[in-house]
Design a protein around this motif. Sequence first.
Motif, PDB file in Angstrom:
ATOM      1  N   PHE A 102       0.859  -1.182   0.000  1.00  0.00           N
ATOM      2  CA  PHE A 102       0.000   0.000   0.000  1.00  0.00           C
ATOM      3  C   PHE A 102       0.892   1.227   0.000  1.00  0.00           C
ATOM      4  CE2 PHE A 102      -2.567   3.245   2.318  1.00  0.00           C
ATOM      5  CZ  PHE A 102      -3.593   3.361   1.380  1.00  0.00           C
ATOM      6  N   ASP A 103       0.633   2.140  -0.954  1.00  0.00           N
ATOM      7  CA  ASP A 103       1.483   3.331  -1.097  1.00  0.00           C
ATOM      8  C   ASP A 103       0.801   4.604  -0.608  1.00  0.00           C
ATOM      9  OD1 ASP A 103      -0.436   3.770  -3.030  1.00  0.00           O
ATOM     10  OD2 ASP A 103       0.966   3.941  -4.715  1.00  0.00           O
ATOM     11  N   LYS A 105      -2.325   5.276  -1.403  1.00  0.00           N
ATOM     12  CA  LYS A 105      -3.478   5.459  -2.278  1.00  0.00           C
ATOM     13  C   LYS A 105      -4.020   4.142  -2.835  1.00  0.00           C
ATOM     14  CE  LYS A 105      -2.097  10.095  -3.817  1.00  0.00           C
ATOM     15  NZ  LYS A 105      -1.768  10.952  -4.987  1.00  0.00           N
ATOM     16  N   ALA A 106      -3.138   3.242  -3.204  1.00  0.00           N
ATOM     17  CA  ALA A 106      -3.558   1.998  -3.857  1.00  0.00           C
ATOM     18  C   ALA A 106      -2.988   0.790  -3.131  1.00  0.00           C
ATOM     19  CB  ALA A 106      -3.123   1.981  -5.321  1.00  0.00           C
ATOM     20  N   ARG A 119      -4.648  -4.639  -8.462  1.00  0.00           N
ATOM     21  CA  ARG A 119      -4.409  -3.298  -7.916  1.00  0.00           C
ATOM     22  C   ARG A 119      -5.748  -2.633  -7.651  1.00  0.00           C
ATOM     23  NH1 ARG A 119      -3.476   2.160  -9.136  1.00  0.00           N
ATOM     24  NH2 ARG A 119      -1.614   3.038  -8.105  1.00  0.00           N
ATOM     25  N   LYS A 120      -5.934  -2.179  -6.425  1.00  0.00           N
ATOM     26  CA  LYS A 120      -7.188  -1.555  -6.025  1.00  0.00           C
ATOM     27  C   LYS A 120      -6.916  -0.139  -5.555  1.00  0.00           C
ATOM     28  CE  LYS A 120     -11.601  -1.480  -4.816  1.00  0.00           C
ATOM     29  NZ  LYS A 120     -12.702  -1.613  -5.782  1.00  0.00           N
ATOM     30  N   ASP A 121      -7.530   0.845  -6.221  1.00  0.00           N
ATOM     31  CA  ASP A 121      -7.380   2.244  -5.840  1.00  0.00           C
ATOM     32  C   ASP A 121      -8.288   2.521  -4.645  1.00  0.00           C
ATOM     33  OD1 ASP A 121      -7.018   4.931  -5.594  1.00  0.00           O
ATOM     34  OD2 ASP A 121      -7.635   5.445  -7.641  1.00  0.00           O
ATOM     35  N   LEU A 122      -7.686   2.916  -3.520  1.00  0.00           N
ATOM     36  CA  LEU A 122      -8.454   3.183  -2.304  1.00  0.00           C
ATOM     37  C   LEU A 122      -8.577   4.677  -2.012  1.00  0.00           C
ATOM     38  CD1 LEU A 122      -7.040   0.442   0.116  1.00  0.00           C
ATOM     39  CD2 LEU A 122      -8.894   0.272  -1.553  1.00  0.00           C
ATOM     40  N   ALA A 123      -8.107   5.514  -2.935  1.00  0.00           N
ATOM     41  CA  ALA A 123      -8.116   6.953  -2.691  1.00  0.00           C
ATOM     42  C   ALA A 123      -9.531   7.493  -2.487  1.00  0.00           C
ATOM     43  CB  ALA A 123      -7.433   7.689  -3.845  1.00  0.00           C
ATOM     44  N   ARG A 130     -11.353   2.411   4.539  1.00  0.00           N
ATOM     45  CA  ARG A 130     -10.006   2.166   4.028  1.00  0.00           C
ATOM     46  C   ARG A 130      -9.102   1.578   5.099  1.00  0.00           C
ATOM     47  NH1 ARG A 130      -8.950   6.874   2.698  1.00  0.00           N
ATOM     48  NH2 ARG A 130      -7.491   7.559   4.324  1.00  0.00           N
ATOM     49  N   THR A 255       3.346   0.499  -6.144  1.00  0.00           N
ATOM     50  CA  THR A 255       2.166  -0.325  -6.411  1.00  0.00           C
ATOM     51  C   THR A 255       1.865  -0.474  -7.901  1.00  0.00           C
ATOM     52  OG1 THR A 255       0.690   1.585  -6.159  1.00  0.00           O
ATOM     53  CG2 THR A 255       1.103   0.230  -4.185  1.00  0.00           C
ATOM     54  N   ASP A 256       2.842  -0.188  -8.759  1.00  0.00           N
ATOM     55  CA  ASP A 256       2.648  -0.424 -10.189  1.00  0.00           C
ATOM     56  C   ASP A 256       2.628  -1.927 -10.460  1.00  0.00           C
ATOM     57  OD1 ASP A 256       2.687   2.293 -10.648  1.00  0.00           O
ATOM     58  OD2 ASP A 256       4.823   2.344 -11.174  1.00  0.00           O
TER      59      ASP A 256
END
Length: 265
Positions: A102-103, A105-106, A119-123, A130, A255-256
């Motif tokens: 986790f960075d 954001k994702a 990859r899941k965007d949690l922003a 979250r 997270t790429d």
Amino acid sequence: MAPQLKRAPFVVVMPVAAAALPITASLLISIALAGCPKAHVDAHVDPKLAAVTAALDKRFGAIKDISIAGTAAQGAETSPFTYEMKQPQFVRATLGPHSFTFDGKALLVRDDDAKVAQRKDLAGVDEPTRLLMLHQAFSRFACEGWRPPLIRPTGAHVDDAAGRWTVVVPIDDSELKEERLVLKQGTADFVEKSIVNKAGAPVTSTKVTAELVDPTTKMTFPKAWETTGGDGNGLKMSIDKAVVNGGLDAARFNTDVPAGYKTTP
């Protein structure tokens, strides 16, 4: 993408996907019912609870980054694991060929053997949801003591005796009664946590079985701990190497999705 330790997979269900961690299904309830992830409470709610959260704030405010490595064991099955955290919100963990990153954001879940990633965007996810999702993803790699506990202040109270704080959080459920978090008084060192049913019997519990003192911060951390379900099955985690405030590069939390990996929804 469930990792297998020789014969037996240790699987946890995440809301973002069927990702995997070293844990049996019988232990999932302790994650789902941990309560809303609020670290701070008003002093007028409960002075003892305010003292607990103040001690936790002091403890984790002194931690800039951590890196631990060890072994996860359930029965005869074992697997190496790692856990890394860098403030403010970078987290990475591995279990064999599986990694979770986790960075801020994702969230990236990878299976390096199968070359599969998600990859899941949690922003755009609200903060309580979250944080609970991240708790589900990473809590089995590092127990409380290495990370802040999730405390829901509503209805909670603190008992203090024998040099320990016991934070009791009620659970609104037909079968479960409450969660109990035990910390050393003053320092907020983690001792144990349990969820009990209406009869007072533990449904799941996590207990520290050995401690280490970090030479840099002089703080005490769990060196080994065991999580046990109501059926008696246990997950044992032990640390072989730990570094606190050693300095971690944020690039480690990329997270790429790697080139050549198949992505899943």
